[in-house]
Design a protein around this motif. Structure first.
Motif: not given
Length: 354
Positions: A253-265
């Motif tokens: 979960x943490x890795x998935x949120x981090x990867x997606x957050x990178x794309x969002x930023x």
């Protein structure tokens, strides 16, 4: 318990829940094709409509057989950077909005809820006030860095505590940080009239007055952000089921949120730098496309990629002609168009669930 009994218990375990099915794949593909047609028509309208209206055959000739001595052809080519910027910024905001709603599991998530807009705005103000930045190409880097820093701070704050970065903690941390950043920004603006005069034109949000010198440097971050977010459809489907179930399905979960957050930023920071803080595009479009796709993010993301730029370009085209000889910035038009549509979507209710 005997090995045979253990095996029977394991065999009888219920299957993991899945994302509820949406419309059949065939109809969704047809709707996506229809969305592409709509985007193409809006793009042609962006070339043809403005203070100087042009016929579609003139637009086609200008695009395929450009004559430098033809004034109408020159008008079309002058509108190309504006249209391309609308396509890029709209696609970025649509993808980022859809992914943000999936990561936060919050139907009202948008760049403002985790402080991205506020971080970008404060960075732009600091760039103007401290470094004297006056060009849009200079705003890009400050806005991007500010958006990235705000997103990192929000995530770190929300990660504190036993449960980690839950949707509620992300929203609360984003709201608190946004309030603080806006206060700091207002302190600078009140103390410097020159900074206020330069900043207010960017703050309204719009795609007019930009050229290739602004667009080209932003392409790498936009393309990278889009590639990251488009690859997270399955991750977002798992996150939509809740953290515990996602972990049970093998999702980190943490890795998935981090990867997606990178794309969002990457997407939000660059789009905000290019067009200013344009609202409602990343909020409304993901809700609207769920009526066509259901809750499957593998379809929501491509639909948002296509329909969000159509909305932004349509708002820009309407803004060009609604108050001739002047024009209304696209950021204002998206708010005027988006607010009633969003109210209707909320009242409709059932189709917009996450």
């Amino acid at each position: 318990m005997s090995p045979l009994t253990t095996t029977a218990v394991r065999t009888a375990a219920p299957p993991a829940p899945e994302i509820p099915p949406g419309p059949a794949r065939g109809p969704r593909a047809l709707w996506l094709l229809a969305a592409v047609v709509v985007l193409a028509l809006v793009t042609l309208a962006s070339f043809a409509i403005g203070a100087r209206g042009l016929a579609l055959d003139t637009v086609w000739q200008a695009l395929t057989r450009f004559d430098p001595g033809n004034g109408d052809h020159a008008v079309v080519h002058a509108r190309i950077p504006r249209t391309v910027l609308g396509l890029l910024a709209g696609a970025a905001l649509g993808l980022a909005g859809a992914a943000m709603q999936g990561v936060a599991r919050n139907p009202l998530a948008d760049p403002g809820i985790i402080g991205i807009n506020a971080g970008a705005a404060l960075a732009v103000v600091a760039g103007i006030y401290v470094f004297g930045v006056s060009s849009l190409s200079g705003y890009i880097w400050f806005a991007f860095l500010g958006a990235a820093a705000a997103a990192v701070v929000v995530y770190l704050i929300a990660s504190l505590g036993r449960d980690g970065a839950t949707p509620v903690k992300l929203a609360l941390a984003g709201a608190a940080l946004s309030a603080g950043l806006v206060s700091l920004m207002n302190v600078i603006l009140v103390s410097s009239r020159d900074t206020l005069d330069r900043f207010r034109f960017w703050q309204v949000g719009g795609i007019a007055g930009r050229d290739w010198s602004v667009i080209l440097p932003a392409l790498p971050s936009l393309l990278l952000g889009a590639a990251i977010v488009l690859a997270t459809g399955r991750m977002l489907n798992n996150l939509a089921l809740g953290d515990d179930i996602a972990r049970g399905l093998g999702q980190r979960v943490g890795l998935a949120r981090g990867i997606t957050a990178l794309g969002i930023v990457l997407l939000c920071g660059t789009a905000t730098a290019l067009a200013g803080p344009v609202g409602f595009v990343g909020l409304i479009i993901p809700h609207a496309v769920r009526f066509l796709t259901g809750p499957d993010y593998r379809w929501i993301l491509p639909f948002s990629l296509v329909l969000a730029p159509a909305l932004l370009l349509a708002a820009d085209v309407i803004g060009r002609v609604i108050l001739l000889p002047g024009e209304v910035p696209a950021g204002i038009m998206t708010a005027l168009v988006g607010a009633p549509v969003f109210v209707w979507l909320v009242r409709r209710g059932k189709g917009a669930g996450l």
